[in-house]
Design a protein around this motif. Sequence first.
Motif, mmCIF file in Angstrom:
data_model
loop_
_atom_site.group_PDB
_atom_site.id
_atom_site.type_symbol
_atom_site.label_atom_id
_atom_site.label_comp_id
_atom_site.label_asym_id
_atom_site.label_seq_id
_atom_site.Cartn_x
_atom_site.Cartn_y
_atom_site.Cartn_z
ATOM 1 N N ASN A 121 0.799 -1.226 0.000
ATOM 2 C CA ASN A 121 0.000 0.000 0.000
ATOM 3 C C ASN A 121 0.832 1.276 0.000
ATOM 4 O OD1 ASN A 121 1.031 -0.090 2.567
ATOM 5 N ND2 ASN A 121 -0.932 0.055 3.638
ATOM 6 N N SER A 122 2.110 1.177 -0.367
ATOM 7 C CA SER A 122 2.925 2.389 -0.433
ATOM 8 C C SER A 122 2.517 3.195 -1.669
ATOM 9 C CB SER A 122 4.412 2.050 -0.496
ATOM 10 O OG SER A 122 4.777 1.567 -1.767
ATOM 11 N N ILE A 123 2.445 4.512 -1.505
ATOM 12 C CA ILE A 123 2.010 5.391 -2.582
ATOM 13 C C ILE A 123 2.923 5.252 -3.797
ATOM 14 C CG2 ILE A 123 1.660 7.785 -3.267
ATOM 15 C CD1 ILE A 123 -0.485 6.728 -1.443
ATOM 16 N N GLU A 124 4.234 5.106 -3.557
ATOM 17 C CA GLU A 124 5.189 4.998 -4.659
ATOM 18 C C GLU A 124 4.896 3.763 -5.509
ATOM 19 O OE1 GLU A 124 5.953 5.585 -1.509
ATOM 20 O OE2 GLU A 124 6.517 7.700 -1.706
ATOM 21 N N THR A 125 4.633 2.629 -4.834
ATOM 22 C CA THR A 125 4.337 1.385 -5.553
ATOM 23 C C THR A 125 3.037 1.506 -6.339
ATOM 24 O OG1 THR A 125 5.470 0.075 -3.856
ATOM 25 C CG2 THR A 125 3.913 -1.094 -5.284
ATOM 26 N N ILE A 126 2.035 2.116 -5.720
ATOM 27 C CA ILE A 126 0.735 2.285 -6.370
ATOM 28 C C ILE A 126 0.869 3.165 -7.609
ATOM 29 C CG2 ILE A 126 -1.588 3.234 -6.083
ATOM 30 C CD1 ILE A 126 -1.102 2.519 -2.988
ATOM 31 N N TYR A 127 1.569 4.276 -7.461
ATOM 32 C CA TYR A 127 1.796 5.174 -8.595
ATOM 33 C C TYR A 127 2.475 4.430 -9.737
ATOM 34 C CZ TYR A 127 0.497 9.864 -7.005
ATOM 35 O OH TYR A 127 -0.212 10.986 -6.635
ATOM 36 N N LYS A 128 3.486 3.626 -9.389
ATOM 37 C CA LYS A 128 4.237 2.923 -10.424
ATOM 38 C C LYS A 128 3.338 1.930 -11.152
ATOM 39 C CE LYS A 128 8.683 0.737 -11.320
ATOM 40 N NZ LYS A 128 9.961 0.260 -10.736
ATOM 41 N N ALA A 129 2.520 1.187 -10.389
ATOM 42 C CA ALA A 129 1.624 0.208 -11.006
ATOM 43 C C ALA A 129 0.633 0.888 -11.942
ATOM 44 C CB ALA A 129 0.879 -0.571 -9.920
ATOM 45 N N LEU A 130 0.075 2.009 -11.513
ATOM 46 C CA LEU A 130 -0.885 2.730 -12.345
ATOM 47 C C LEU A 130 -0.202 3.351 -13.556
ATOM 48 C CD1 LEU A 130 -2.974 4.495 -9.538
ATOM 49 C CD2 LEU A 130 -3.615 2.473 -10.853
ATOM 50 N N THR A 131 1.031 3.820 -13.350
ATOM 51 C CA THR A 131 1.772 4.444 -14.439
ATOM 52 C C THR A 131 2.096 3.456 -15.552
ATOM 53 O OG1 THR A 131 2.756 6.079 -12.942
ATOM 54 C CG2 THR A 131 3.872 5.711 -15.046
ATOM 55 N N VAL A 132 2.456 2.222 -15.185
ATOM 56 C CA VAL A 132 2.833 1.243 -16.215
ATOM 57 C C VAL A 132 1.625 0.615 -16.891
ATOM 58 C CG1 VAL A 132 5.026 0.716 -15.091
ATOM 59 C CG2 VAL A 132 3.029 -0.716 -14.604
ATOM 60 N N GLY A 133 0.407 0.855 -16.346
ATOM 61 C CA GLY A 133 -0.753 0.368 -17.088
ATOM 62 C C GLY A 133 -1.868 -0.310 -16.323
ATOM 63 N N ALA A 134 -1.748 -0.437 -14.997
ATOM 64 C CA ALA A 134 -2.856 -1.021 -14.230
ATOM 65 C C ALA A 134 -4.036 -0.065 -14.226
ATOM 66 C CB ALA A 134 -2.416 -1.308 -12.803
ATOM 67 N N ARG A 135 -5.253 -0.612 -14.360
ATOM 68 C CA ARG A 135 -6.454 0.229 -14.337
ATOM 69 C C ARG A 135 -7.191 0.142 -13.006
ATOM 70 N NH1 ARG A 135 -9.265 -1.039 -20.135
ATOM 71 N NH2 ARG A 135 -7.482 -0.543 -21.472
ATOM 72 N N GLY A 136 -6.704 -0.736 -12.153
ATOM 73 C CA GLY A 136 -7.317 -0.875 -10.847
ATOM 74 C C GLY A 136 -6.283 -1.271 -9.817
ATOM 75 N N TYR A 137 -6.517 -0.867 -8.568
ATOM 76 C CA TYR A 137 -5.604 -1.237 -7.489
ATOM 77 C C TYR A 137 -6.439 -1.377 -6.229
ATOM 78 C CZ TYR A 137 -1.019 -1.563 -5.263
ATOM 79 O OH TYR A 137 0.107 -2.042 -4.613
ATOM 80 N N VAL A 138 -6.480 -2.604 -5.700
ATOM 81 C CA VAL A 138 -7.286 -2.895 -4.523
ATOM 82 C C VAL A 138 -6.431 -3.649 -3.516
ATOM 83 C CG1 VAL A 138 -9.362 -4.039 -3.659
ATOM 84 C CG2 VAL A 138 -9.382 -2.977 -5.922
ATOM 85 N N LEU A 139 -6.593 -3.328 -2.255
ATOM 86 C CA LEU A 139 -5.824 -3.984 -1.204
ATOM 87 C C LEU A 139 -6.461 -5.318 -0.814
ATOM 88 C CD1 LEU A 139 -5.047 -0.908 1.092
ATOM 89 C CD2 LEU A 139 -3.563 -1.979 -0.627
ATOM 90 N N LYS A 140 -5.614 -6.306 -0.550
ATOM 91 C CA LYS A 140 -6.107 -7.633 -0.176
ATOM 92 C C LYS A 140 -6.878 -7.624 1.136
ATOM 93 C CE LYS A 140 -2.721 -10.662 -2.433
ATOM 94 N NZ LYS A 140 -1.657 -11.666 -2.189
ATOM 95 N N GLU A 141 -6.616 -6.633 1.966
ATOM 96 C CA GLU A 141 -7.264 -6.569 3.274
ATOM 97 C C GLU A 141 -8.751 -6.289 3.177
ATOM 98 O OE1 GLU A 141 -6.465 -2.001 4.673
ATOM 99 O OE2 GLU A 141 -4.731 -3.313 4.494
ATOM 100 N N ARG A 142 -9.211 -5.847 2.018
ATOM 101 C CA ARG A 142 -10.637 -5.568 1.847
ATOM 102 C C ARG A 142 -11.442 -6.861 1.914
ATOM 103 N NH1 ARG A 142 -10.350 -0.657 3.535
ATOM 104 N NH2 ARG A 142 -8.932 0.629 2.274
ATOM 105 N N ASP A 143 -12.681 -6.747 2.374
ATOM 106 C CA ASP A 143 -13.491 -7.968 2.474
ATOM 107 C C ASP A 143 -13.987 -8.397 1.098
ATOM 108 O OD1 ASP A 143 -15.817 -6.470 1.818
ATOM 109 O OD2 ASP A 143 -16.187 -6.009 3.931
ATOM 110 N N ASP A 144 -14.589 -9.569 1.042
ATOM 111 C CA ASP A 144 -14.992 -10.135 -0.248
ATOM 112 C C ASP A 144 -15.976 -9.244 -1.006
ATOM 113 O OD1 ASP A 144 -13.388 -12.229 0.385
ATOM 114 O OD2 ASP A 144 -14.968 -13.745 0.526
#
Length: 220
Positions: A88-111
Motif C-alpha cells: 500500500n505504499s504510494i510509490e508502488t501504487i503510482y508505479k503500477a498505475l503508471t505502467v498500465g494497471a487500471r485498478g488497485y485494490v488492497l487484499k485486506e478488503r473484504d470479499d
Amino acid sequence: MLKPILILEDDPSAQARIHNILKTFGYLDDDLFFSQTIEKAKQIHEQNTIGLFLVDLNLPDGCGIEFIQSLRQRHEQNVPVMVLSAWNSIETIYKALTVGARGYVLKERDDVEVMFAIRTMLKGEAIIDPGIAKEILKKLHLTQRRAEISADANIQANLSSRELEILNFIASGFSSREISEKIHISRFTVDVHIKKVYQKLQVNSRTKAVHLAKQIGLLS
C-alpha cells in the motif's frame, strides 16, 4: 463477461479466495488461469487471449509491476489489469498505475469490496481502493501546495524592494501623486513601478494587485 481471466497470485489461500469470488460472477474453472510466477503467467498469456488480468505484486520471481509493464510493451493497451495486493505504499501504487494497471485494490478488503472492484473492472471502468485514493489525493494536494508556495516565493523574489514599498502604499489607498511625494520620486517613475508590479503579479488593476498580494502573503 471478460474471459478468460489470468490470476497471477502465488498464495494458495488467496487463489482459493479469488476463485470463489469469480464463481459468484458465473465463471467456470475453464475460464480461469492461475499462475504462481511471472514466467508461467507469460507462457499462459502467449498461448491464450486473456480478457482480464488480476495481478499480485510480491511474487517468487519478481514484481507484478514488471509483468504489467511487459503487457503494455506488447501494445496490449486495452486489456484491463487490476492489482490485488497487500502493498500500500504510494510509490508502488503510482508505479503500477503508471505502467498500465487500471485498478488497485488492497487484499485486506473484504470479499464484498473485492467483488465490487472486480465488477467495476468487468464493466470497463477503473477502480482504486478508497484508502489509496485518499492518500493519493493528499499527496496531490501537498504537491500542489508546494508548487503554489514555490510560485509565491518566486513572485516575492521578483518584486524589488521599491516595488514592494509602492505596493504597500497602493494597499493603503495612496494615489500615484501621493506616493511620489512620500518617497521623493516623480509620479511618472511611480507609475512605471506600478506597471512592473502589475506585470509580475499578472494583474491589470490596483484592486487585483492588492487582492493577489494579500492572498500570497506579500501584504498582511
